[in-house]
Design a protein around this motif. Structure first.
Motif, short mmCIF file in Angstrom:
data_model
loop_
_atom_site.label_atom_id
_atom_site.label_comp_id
_atom_site.label_asym_id
_atom_site.label_seq_id
_atom_site.Cartn_x
_atom_site.Cartn_y
_atom_site.Cartn_z
N TYR A 148 2.52 68.08 12.53
CA TYR A 148 1.43 68.94 12.98
C TYR A 148 1.63 69.22 14.47
O TYR A 148 2.38 68.51 15.15
N ARG A 149 0.99 70.27 14.95
CA ARG A 149 1.11 70.59 16.37
C ARG A 149 0.51 69.48 17.23
O ARG A 149 -0.44 68.80 16.83
N LEU A 150 1.07 69.31 18.42
CA LEU A 150 0.71 68.20 19.28
C LEU A 150 0.00 68.68 20.55
O LEU A 150 0.36 69.73 21.12
N ILE A 151 -0.99 67.92 20.96
CA ILE A 151 -1.68 68.20 22.21
C ILE A 151 -0.69 68.06 23.37
O ILE A 151 0.11 67.14 23.41
N GLY A 152 -0.74 69.01 24.29
CA GLY A 152 0.18 69.01 25.42
C GLY A 152 1.39 69.90 25.22
O GLY A 152 2.16 70.13 26.15
N VAL A 201 7.29 62.26 -14.52
CA VAL A 201 5.97 61.66 -14.66
C VAL A 201 4.95 62.75 -14.37
O VAL A 201 5.12 63.53 -13.44
N THR A 202 3.90 62.80 -15.16
CA THR A 202 2.86 63.80 -14.93
C THR A 202 1.53 63.12 -14.65
O THR A 202 1.28 61.98 -15.06
N GLY A 203 0.68 63.83 -13.91
CA GLY A 203 -0.66 63.34 -13.64
C GLY A 203 -0.72 62.26 -12.59
O GLY A 203 -1.74 61.56 -12.47
N PHE A 204 0.33 62.11 -11.78
CA PHE A 204 0.33 61.04 -10.78
C PHE A 204 -0.56 61.42 -9.59
O PHE A 204 -0.75 62.59 -9.27
N PRO A 205 -1.11 60.40 -8.90
CA PRO A 205 -1.86 60.66 -7.66
C PRO A 205 -0.91 60.97 -6.52
O PRO A 205 0.27 60.62 -6.56
N THR A 206 -1.42 61.62 -5.50
CA THR A 206 -0.61 61.97 -4.33
C THR A 206 -1.35 61.57 -3.06
O THR A 206 -2.56 61.81 -2.94
N VAL A 207 -0.63 60.95 -2.14
CA VAL A 207 -1.18 60.57 -0.84
C VAL A 207 -0.56 61.47 0.22
O VAL A 207 0.67 61.53 0.35
N VAL A 208 -1.39 62.20 0.95
CA VAL A 208 -0.92 63.00 2.09
C VAL A 208 -1.02 62.11 3.32
O VAL A 208 -2.11 61.64 3.68
N TRP A 209 0.10 61.89 4.00
CA TRP A 209 0.19 60.92 5.09
C TRP A 209 0.49 61.62 6.41
O TRP A 209 1.41 62.44 6.50
N PHE A 210 -0.28 61.25 7.46
CA PHE A 210 -0.05 61.80 8.79
C PHE A 210 0.36 60.68 9.76
O PHE A 210 -0.26 59.62 9.79
N HIS A 211 1.39 60.95 10.52
CA HIS A 211 1.92 59.97 11.46
C HIS A 211 1.00 59.79 12.66
O HIS A 211 0.12 60.61 12.95
N GLY A 212 1.22 58.70 13.39
CA GLY A 212 0.48 58.45 14.61
C GLY A 212 1.24 58.94 15.83
O GLY A 212 2.25 59.62 15.73
N GLY A 213 0.73 58.57 17.01
CA GLY A 213 1.37 58.98 18.26
C GLY A 213 0.39 59.57 19.25
O GLY A 213 0.78 60.34 20.14
N GLY A 214 -0.89 59.21 19.12
CA GLY A 214 -1.87 59.65 20.10
C GLY A 214 -2.13 61.15 20.13
O GLY A 214 -2.64 61.67 21.13
N LEU A 215 -1.79 61.86 19.05
CA LEU A 215 -1.91 63.32 18.95
C LEU A 215 -0.99 64.06 19.91
O LEU A 215 -1.03 65.30 19.98
N THR A 216 -0.14 63.33 20.64
CA THR A 216 0.74 63.96 21.62
C THR A 216 2.22 63.77 21.32
O THR A 216 3.07 64.36 22.00
N ARG A 217 2.55 62.97 20.33
CA ARG A 217 3.96 62.69 20.03
C ARG A 217 4.05 62.19 18.58
O ARG A 217 3.04 62.02 17.91
#
Length: 374
Positions: free
Chosen positions: A191-195, A155-171
């Motif tokens: 992504y890197r986590l606080i702490g 399939v060409t021309g499809f949209p893409t969703v970049v998704w980031f997980h939760g966890g209070g920025l620490t986990r």
């Protein structure tokens, strides 16, 4: 029970709208006959259905006595009973003797998603750092800055969703939300986590999120995606990152992109004020629910330059304290400034965690160009 139908044919049975008021005396109060009435609301199709409890139990394993928790029909835990696809819905309707009421057989525009189908393909653990970021990265950053990508092959021309997980920025850890990889691309990134690794603020996770989004803008075309249809979304802390990357222009500018390069933002239960983890590491002595609005608050960066945005939350009293209200304020502020494509969606009865699963249909429709007002 109360059900909400979205245009792609998903049936939701709300855990609270029971004739027995959250399950109290539900054996006695549930109706003896099956009946349904479908109405069209501003944002969705809804149906009020009464089902004999015995028949309902044949559909859902281990129906809790109090309904304080619920299971999906397909066995996954969450806030609603999901039955995917028009064919499944029609089968379910027929099995429950709803007669000719077809909830998903005849979807109406503009909620219908007319998009080609492909075969879901996945690639995993791609390092999204490039150039100077990669050259300067230590082992911890190289380890954390990885993404997985599912997309529709052929399939060409499809949209893409970049998704980031939760966890209070620490986990937390990357995972795929329930978005259909046969019709759109979905990138989930760590992504890197606080702490960790001496990190005490949000600059590192935000800069990593921006780098992941930049990777998508640079590379989705190699997999058949449309780089002009890249959306950013995430749950809780991931929603906060979504807003910071998509509202504060400095982060994408460091990657060579502008806010206008994004097709839209769909933060799900993200913190619109300065994140509580930032306040904790600042050793802020004031109550955690007291909002702070500074440069680390998405709402600080409200402007008409923000891409189209839909903020999704659960309902006050079930959500994190203040979370729904601050998202509504953010959208209200954008509108007051003259932003024409900003919407707030409150999911009835949804808790903080359940706002994600309840909000996924809005995110998917948003990626295909259908806005909540439609």
């Amino acid at each position: 029970c109360h059900v909400m139908l979205n245009s792609r044919g998903s049936l939701y049975a709300d855990r609270y709208r029971l004739l027995g008021e959250s399950g109290r005396d539900h054996d006695r109060e549930w109706g003896k006959t099956v009946r349904a009435a479908v109405t069209r609301g501003k944002d969705s199709w809804t149906a009020e259905i009464t089902i004999p409890l015995a028949e309902f139990k044949t559909l859902v394993a281990d129906v809790p006595t109090s309904f304080s928790r619920s299971r999906m029909v397909d066995g996954r835990s969450g806030s609603a009973f999901y039955i995917w696809g028009p064919e499944t819905i029609t089968s379910f309707v027929d099995s429950m003797n709803f007669g000719t009421v077809e909830y998903a057989a005849k979807p109406r525009d503009p909620r219908r998603i007319d998009a080609p189908w492909g075969t879901e393909t996945r690639v995993t653990n791609i390092c999204y750092l490039e150039g100077a970021d990669l050259a300067a990265a230590n082992d911890y950053r190289r380890q954390m800055c990885q993404l997985d990508f599912k997309y529709p092959q052929d399939v060409t021309g499809f949209p893409t969703v970049v998704w980031f997980h939760g966890g209070g920025l620490t986990r937390g850890n990357k995972y795929f939300p329930r978005l259909d990889g046969r019709r759109l691309g979905v990138i989930t990134a760590n992504y890197r986590l606080i702490g960790q690794d001496g990190i005490t603020g949000a600059a590192e996770p935000i800069s990593d999120a921006a780098a992941a989004v930049a990777w998508a803008l640079r590379h989705v075309a190699e997999y058949g995606g449309d780089p002009k249809r890249v959306f950013v979304s995430g749950m809780s802390a991931g929603g906060y990152l979504t807003m910071m990357v998509g509202m504060d222009p400095q982060w994408l500018a460091k990657q060579g992109f502008a806010l206008s390069d994004l097709a839209g933002l769909a933060p799900d239960s993200g913190q619109a004020t300065t994140h509580f983890a930032i306040k904790e590491f600042r050793k802020d002595p004031r109550p955690g629910c007291r909002p702070v609005i500074d440069e680390w608050a998405p709402i600080w960066h409200c402007s008409t330059n923000v891409p189209p945005i839909v903020c999704i939350t659960g309902e006050p009293g079930h959500e994190w304290p203040g979370r729904a209200e601050e998202n509504e304020l953010l959208i209200g502020t954008l509108k007051a400034l003259g932003h024409k494509k900003a919407w707030y969606v409150r999911m009835p009865y949804a808790t903080h965690g359940w706002a994600a699963s309840c909000g996924e249909p809005y995110i998917e429709l948003f990626a295909f160009g259908t806005y909540p007002e439609q």
